[in-house]
Enzyme design. Structure first.
Site, PDB file in Angstrom:
ATOM      1  N   ASP A  16       5.119  -4.648  -8.679  1.00 62.65           N
ATOM      2  CA  ASP A  16       4.064  -5.244  -7.867  1.00 62.65           C
ATOM      3  C   ASP A  16       3.547  -4.268  -6.813  1.00 62.65           C
ATOM      4  OD1 ASP A  16       4.001  -8.189  -5.664  1.00 62.65           O
ATOM      5  OD2 ASP A  16       2.442  -6.819  -6.364  1.00 62.65           O
TER       6      ASP A  16
ATOM      7  N   SER B 106     -14.856   0.316  -3.131  1.00 65.55           N
ATOM      8  CA  SER B 106     -15.752   0.576  -4.263  1.00 65.55           C
ATOM      9  C   SER B 106     -17.185   0.564  -3.735  1.00 65.55           C
ATOM     10  CB  SER B 106     -15.582  -0.527  -5.321  1.00 65.55           C
ATOM     11  OG  SER B 106     -16.669  -0.499  -6.255  1.00 65.55           O
TER      12      SER B 106
END
Ligand code: RB9
Length: 329
Positions: free
Chosen positions: A35, A199
């Site tokens: 994770d 992004s």
């Protein structure tokens, strides 16, 4: 200097990816969820009430000659979906593939919430986030990666998660056979303990990229791609019959035709989530309507590029250069 690789198996609908590890002497084999969105290595253990264990393998520190109780240490973690677990801490030998860390903090669960009890295949979590968000008190402990990275050829690991097929985690090297084209690199903001990045934009289907900064984290522990509400609405406005279904807690739409691709930018490159990956899972036995793999990040404070985004790519988690690399495959 070492490197290592270990195979990870996709569970039904790629809800999570489970990877074998060994703990203790003689080795106790467990299968856990790697994770990158958390930083605790915690496992089901013999310290739990029997009613909370339903098929999982457990770690028994008393059955390991190398376990050493970290006196006075405890841990407690709650995830954004409300699931949680807590317990105490042992130092013991942990092996992943051919990599061994002798004194890894192993967080033995005493209590876990139903989400974990009702997930028989998952014996715990192995955090690959930054150690700054490890929950052990009074002294936070290092992740496996932080402990092993000094022995690695280079301090990085890579993920190659797949759709309904075994993938792999590699440590200490970039396998040139695992990707095609160039790797797009983007700086990591680890100020919140996550593999954070921004992004520059997104596109729906074949349209040109729209400029829209999206700040989020690369998170193998979260199943879906959770994005700003405005982007999610723009995407589903192009999916016939899509609607927000409050009973399902997200957007659902007819399982056919295949919805459009979702594209997001990484530096000067792009990552394409194919439409058939946005078809996350049927919500009815007749497989008429599907739950979307793209949902809203409302209330989180950042976006989460979970497995739906990660399984499209070969991703390099580079702690040396503090950067993320995304490549097609
Ligand atoms: O916690 C992780 C990674 N480990 C997940 C381990 C795990 C949690 N149940 C599990 C069940 C099985 C296996 C692993 C896990 N990522 C992050 S960063 C911010 C949030 C967040 C904060 C506030 C609100 C929402 C998210 C989450 C989050 O809760 N994701 C899980 C999720 C996200 C959305 C919906 C469901 C779950």
């Amino acid at each position: 200097r070492q490197t290592g690789t270990v195979e990870t198996d996709a569970e039904k609908h790629d809800v999570e990816y489970l990877t074998p590890i060994s703990i203790g002497t003689p080795p106790q084999d467990l299968i856990v969820d790697f994770d990158t969105g958390s930083s605790d290595l915690w496992v089901f253990s013999t310290e739990m009430a029997a009613k909370d264990i339903k098929g999982q393998a457990v770690y028994d520190p008393n059955n390991s000659s190398t376990s050493e109780k970290l006196q006075g240490s405890t841990w407690q973690i709650t995830y954004g979906d409300g699931s949680s677990s807590s317990g105490d801490v042992y130092l013991d030998t942990v092996t992943i593939g051919n990599l061994t860390v002798p004194n890894q903090a192993v967080e033995a669960a005493k209590k876990v919430s139903d989400e974990f009890t009702d997930d028989p295949n998952n014996d715990g979590l192995l955090g690959l986030g930054f150690s700054s968000i490890n929950t052990v008190q009074p002294t936070p402990q290092n992740t496996f990666f932080d402990n092993v990275k000094k022995n690695l050829d280079t301090p990085l690991f890579t993920t190659d998660l797949k759709h309904g097929a075994p993938g792999s985690y590699n440590f200490g090297y970039i396998d040139p056979a695992a990707y095609i084209g160039n790797i797009s690199w983007t700086p990591v903001d680890n100020s919140q303990g996550f593999w954070g990045f921004t992004s520059p934009g997104y596109a729906v289907g074949t349209e040109t990229l729209r400029n829209h900064s999206i700040s989020g984290i690369a998170d193998t522990g979260t199943t879906l791609l959770l994005l700003p509400k405005s982007i999610v609405k723009a995407y589903y406005s192009e999916v016939q019959g899509a609607q927000y279904d409050s009973s399902q807690g997200g957007y659902v739409f007819p399982c056919s035709p295949t919805p459009p691709d979702f594209v997001f930018g990484v530096n000067n490159g792009i990552v394409t989530v194919p439409g058939d990956m946005v078809l996350y899972a049927p919500i009815d036995s007749a497989n008429q309507n599907c739950f979307g793999g793209i949902q809203s990040d409302t209330g989180i404070g950042f976006s989460i590029f979970g497995d739906v985004a990660l399984k499209t790519s070969f991703v390099v988690f580079d702690a040396g250069g503090l950067q993320l690399g995304w490549a097609a495959k």
